[in-house]
Scaffold this motif. Structure first.
Motif, PDB file in Angstrom:
ATOM      1  N   GLY A 272       0.807  -1.216   0.000  1.00 39.89           N
ATOM      2  CA  GLY A 272       0.000   0.000   0.000  1.00 39.89           C
ATOM      3  C   GLY A 272       0.837   1.261   0.000  1.00 39.89           C
ATOM      4  O   GLY A 272       1.985   1.268   0.458  1.00 39.89           O
TER       5      GLY A 272
ATOM      6  N   ARG B  48     -10.708  -1.079  -1.381  1.00 38.94           N
ATOM      7  CA  ARG B  48      -9.388  -1.341  -0.831  1.00 38.94           C
ATOM      8  C   ARG B  48      -9.360  -0.875   0.625  1.00 38.94           C
ATOM      9  O   ARG B  48     -10.156  -0.049   1.057  1.00 38.94           O
ATOM     10  CB  ARG B  48      -8.319  -0.597  -1.640  1.00 38.94           C
TER      11      ARG B  48
ATOM     12  N   SER C 216      -4.309   1.976   1.582  1.00 41.79           N
ATOM     13  CA  SER C 216      -4.169   2.001   0.127  1.00 41.79           C
ATOM     14  C   SER C 216      -4.370   3.413  -0.406  1.00 41.79           C
ATOM     15  O   SER C 216      -5.336   4.095  -0.057  1.00 41.79           O
ATOM     16  CB  SER C 216      -5.212   1.065  -0.503  1.00 41.79           C
TER      17      SER C 216
ATOM     18  N   HIS D 195      -7.687   3.631  -2.108  1.00 46.29           N
ATOM     19  CA  HIS D 195      -8.779   3.881  -1.153  1.00 46.29           C
ATOM     20  C   HIS D 195      -8.898   5.383  -0.877  1.00 46.29           C
ATOM     21  O   HIS D 195     -10.009   5.951  -0.914  1.00 46.29           O
ATOM     22  CB  HIS D 195      -8.510   3.130   0.156  1.00 46.29           C
TER      23      HIS D 195
ATOM     24  N   SER E 265      -6.070  -6.145  -1.269  1.00 47.69           N
ATOM     25  CA  SER E 265      -5.371  -6.065  -2.554  1.00 47.69           C
ATOM     26  C   SER E 265      -6.378  -5.931  -3.695  1.00 47.69           C
ATOM     27  O   SER E 265      -7.575  -6.171  -3.528  1.00 47.69           O
ATOM     28  CB  SER E 265      -4.526  -7.319  -2.779  1.00 47.69           C
ATOM     29  N   SER E 266      -5.848  -5.565  -4.860  1.00 48.58           N
ATOM     30  CA  SER E 266      -6.677  -5.532  -6.066  1.00 48.58           C
ATOM     31  C   SER E 266      -7.239  -6.910  -6.375  1.00 48.58           C
ATOM     32  O   SER E 266      -8.401  -7.058  -6.769  1.00 48.58           O
ATOM     33  CB  SER E 266      -5.845  -5.029  -7.252  1.00 48.58           C
TER      34      SER E 266
ATOM     35  N   ASP F 228     -10.886  -0.596  -9.290  1.00 48.10           N
ATOM     36  CA  ASP F 228      -9.535  -1.121  -9.450  1.00 48.10           C
ATOM     37  C   ASP F 228      -8.826  -0.351 -10.553  1.00 48.10           C
ATOM     38  O   ASP F 228      -9.476   0.222 -11.433  1.00 48.10           O
ATOM     39  CB  ASP F 228      -9.596  -2.609  -9.825  1.00 48.10           C
TER      40      ASP F 228
END
Length: 272
Positions: free
Chosen positions: A46, A137, A141, A144, A172-173, A190
């Motif tokens: 991140g 997320r 992140s 985010h 995570s993605s 994403d």
């Protein structure tokens, strides 16, 4: 910190954004072919993790999908570090749903209503009568943070909306995409380079109800017509020198930017 010597081998420590991690790994692998005596260690975790490591002096390059905050600059300076920002690529952030979802376009205000919990059923948006499952997320992140500021809060500094409490935070993605494929009523977001159009439906997005709906792509991100395009960053402790400077110069070169394109992101030198 300067790049470390590992025996007879030099090493650059590179950490941060999960959005950038695949590109960063590809850069490191290609560059190793050009400079066999240079090791580049790339890890995700991140944007916040990478920036914290730069502030603490434990990495040479921090990857971030958001700009550093003023408070982070202040923390770095308190440690005798002056972060320097380098824009290394552009990302179009895609809003994605399950392929079976009949909804194909949303405005930013509608997305804000969805993610703040004001709209909770797809039927309110022309979809099925089903509760909306929110995927995001997690908070460290940069993606985010970007989504919170530009979508949930609509880019308004005084806006204090937050993600609805029922939002499921993913590390995570990959977590977002795998959950979305399992749940036909979910919505997520994403980086475009991580989306598989065969298994995820990408929504067209409009600034508001009076604006055109635009699909994310390299072309629309470069043209500035897609409303959720953003810069991706690398931060160094001071102006880079030596092997770090050479590496960043190569990343900005046509060879380095070709990898950006290959992985579905937008190169910074597309206009020449």
């Amino acid at each position: 910190m300067a790049e470390a010597d590992v025996g007879s081998e030099r090493a650059i420590q590179n950490k941060g954004s999960d959005t950038l991690v695949n590109v960063a790994l590809a850069w490191a692998e290609r560059y190793r072919q050009l400079e066999p005596d240079l090791s580049i260690a790339v890890t995700g975790g991140g944007s916040g993790t990478g920036i914290a490591s730069l502030i603490n002096g434990t990495v040479d390059i921090a990857n971030a999908s958001r700009p550093m905050k003023q408070s982070e600059f202040e923390d770095a300076r308190a440690n005798g570090i002056e972060p320097v920002e380098h824009v290394v690529a552009i990302d179009a952030l895609a809003v994605i749903v399950h392929p079976d979802n009949p909804v194909s376009e949303l405005t930013l205000p509608q997305l804000s209503d969805i993610y703040s919990g004001k709209v909770t059923n797809w039927e309110e948006l022309g979809g099925n009568d089903a509760a909306i499952v929110l995927l995001s997320r997690e908070t460290n992140s940069g993606t985010h943070v970007y989504f919170l500021e530009e979508v949930v809060r609509l880019g308004e500094e005084e806006n204090e909306l937050i993600f609805a409490p029922q939002t499921i935070l993913m590390p995570s993605s990959v977590g977002i995409t795998s959950e979305l494929r399992r749940n036909p009523n979910s919505i997520g977001y994403d980086g475009l380079g991580y989306v598989d159009p065969e298994h995820e439906k990408i929504l067209a997005v409009a600034e508001d109800s009076d604006s055109p709906f635009v699909n994310p792509s390299v072309e629309t991100a470069l043209a500035g017509t897609y409303p959720l395009a953003r810069d991706l960053y690398m931060y160094t402790a001071g102006e880079p020198t030596g092997a770090i400077a050479d590496y960043l110069d190569w990343i900005m070169s046509p060879d380095g930017q070709e990898i950006v394109t290959q992985l579905g992101f937008v190169p910074i030198n597309s206009d020449g």
